[in-house]
Write a protein that holds these residues in place. Structure first.
Motif, PDB file in Angstrom:
ATOM      1  N   GLN A  18      40.423  43.788  53.511  1.00 18.06           N
ATOM      2  CA  GLN A  18      39.304  44.005  52.584  1.00 18.06           C
ATOM      3  C   GLN A  18      38.138  44.721  53.267  1.00 18.06           C
ATOM      4  N   GLU A  90      35.477  37.187  41.558  1.00 19.69           N
ATOM      5  CA  GLU A  90      36.670  37.417  40.733  1.00 19.69           C
ATOM      6  C   GLU A  90      36.610  38.761  40.021  1.00 19.69           C
ATOM      7  N   ARG A  93      37.886  41.784  41.959  1.00 20.52           N
ATOM      8  CA  ARG A  93      39.317  41.851  42.291  1.00 20.52           C
ATOM      9  C   ARG A  93      40.144  42.637  41.279  1.00 20.52           C
ATOM     10  N   ALA A 160      39.280  46.271  45.323  1.00 14.85           N
ATOM     11  CA  ALA A 160      40.094  45.545  44.324  1.00 14.85           C
ATOM     12  C   ALA A 160      41.579  45.693  44.648  1.00 14.85           C
ATOM     13  N   PHE A 163      43.733  43.472  47.254  1.00 14.67           N
ATOM     14  CA  PHE A 163      44.290  42.160  46.907  1.00 14.67           C
ATOM     15  C   PHE A 163      45.730  42.267  46.422  1.00 14.67           C
TER      16      PHE A 163
END
Length: 165
Positions: A18, A90, A93, A160, A163
């Motif tokens: 990340q 959240e 992501r 994003a 992930f």
């Protein structure tokens, strides 16, 4: 009388994947923004103004690009750190959420950096053509905002996508 102290657990696991996504996204996003600075925004932003922030007398296009790319990487890493906050974690992501956050990050960085920080910084280093504070002008501020949003899209989307397995 007893007092109780509580502390929130703010530890977040950010993987190296990340962090790399933020840095690479920042580097990539800085390229179209830099081209916009060179060919659309009032000159000599990239070759004189950006280097002047670091005491480099211009024109110094290579130094301007190097500094601009460095700023892009730092801001990409900053994005990764900021989206660790609970209301954003959240959202950041998903690709759709990332695009919304990219627009927001582009606007925030325009206001914080182009409107507030840059005129103060240039004034502090004695740049003779420092913009007024706050640095708000039409169409320059709008173009800067568009550039910052264009910059932020690869940052947010690569984060994003980091992930996805």
């Amino acid at each position: 009388m007893a007092t109780e102290t509580r502390s929130a657990d703010v530890s977040v696991n950010v993987t190296s994947k990340q962090w790399v996504a933020g840095a690479v996204g920042g580097f990539i996003g800085s390229i179209p923004f830099g081209l916009l600075m060179m060919y659309v925004m009032p000159p000599p932003l990239l070759e004189v103004v950006i280097p002047a922030m670091y005491g480099i007398e211009g024109p110094a296009l290579l130094a301007g690009w190097a500094i601009h790319q460095f700023h892009g990487v730092v801001l990409g890493l900053t994005y990764v750190a900021l989206v660790q906050a609970e209301p954003l974690r959240e959202t950041a992501r998903s690709t759709g959420g990332a695009l919304g956050l990219a627009v927001a990050y582009g606007i925030v960085t325009t206001v914080a950096l182009a409107v507030v920080v840059m005129p103060l910084w240039l004034g502090a280093v004695g740049f003779p053509n420092a913009p007024p504070f706050p640095n708000v002008g039409i169409p320059a501020t709008i173009i800067s905002g568009i550039g910052h949003v264009i910059y932020a899209v690869p940052v947010a989307v690569l984060y994003a996508r980091s992930f996805a397995e």
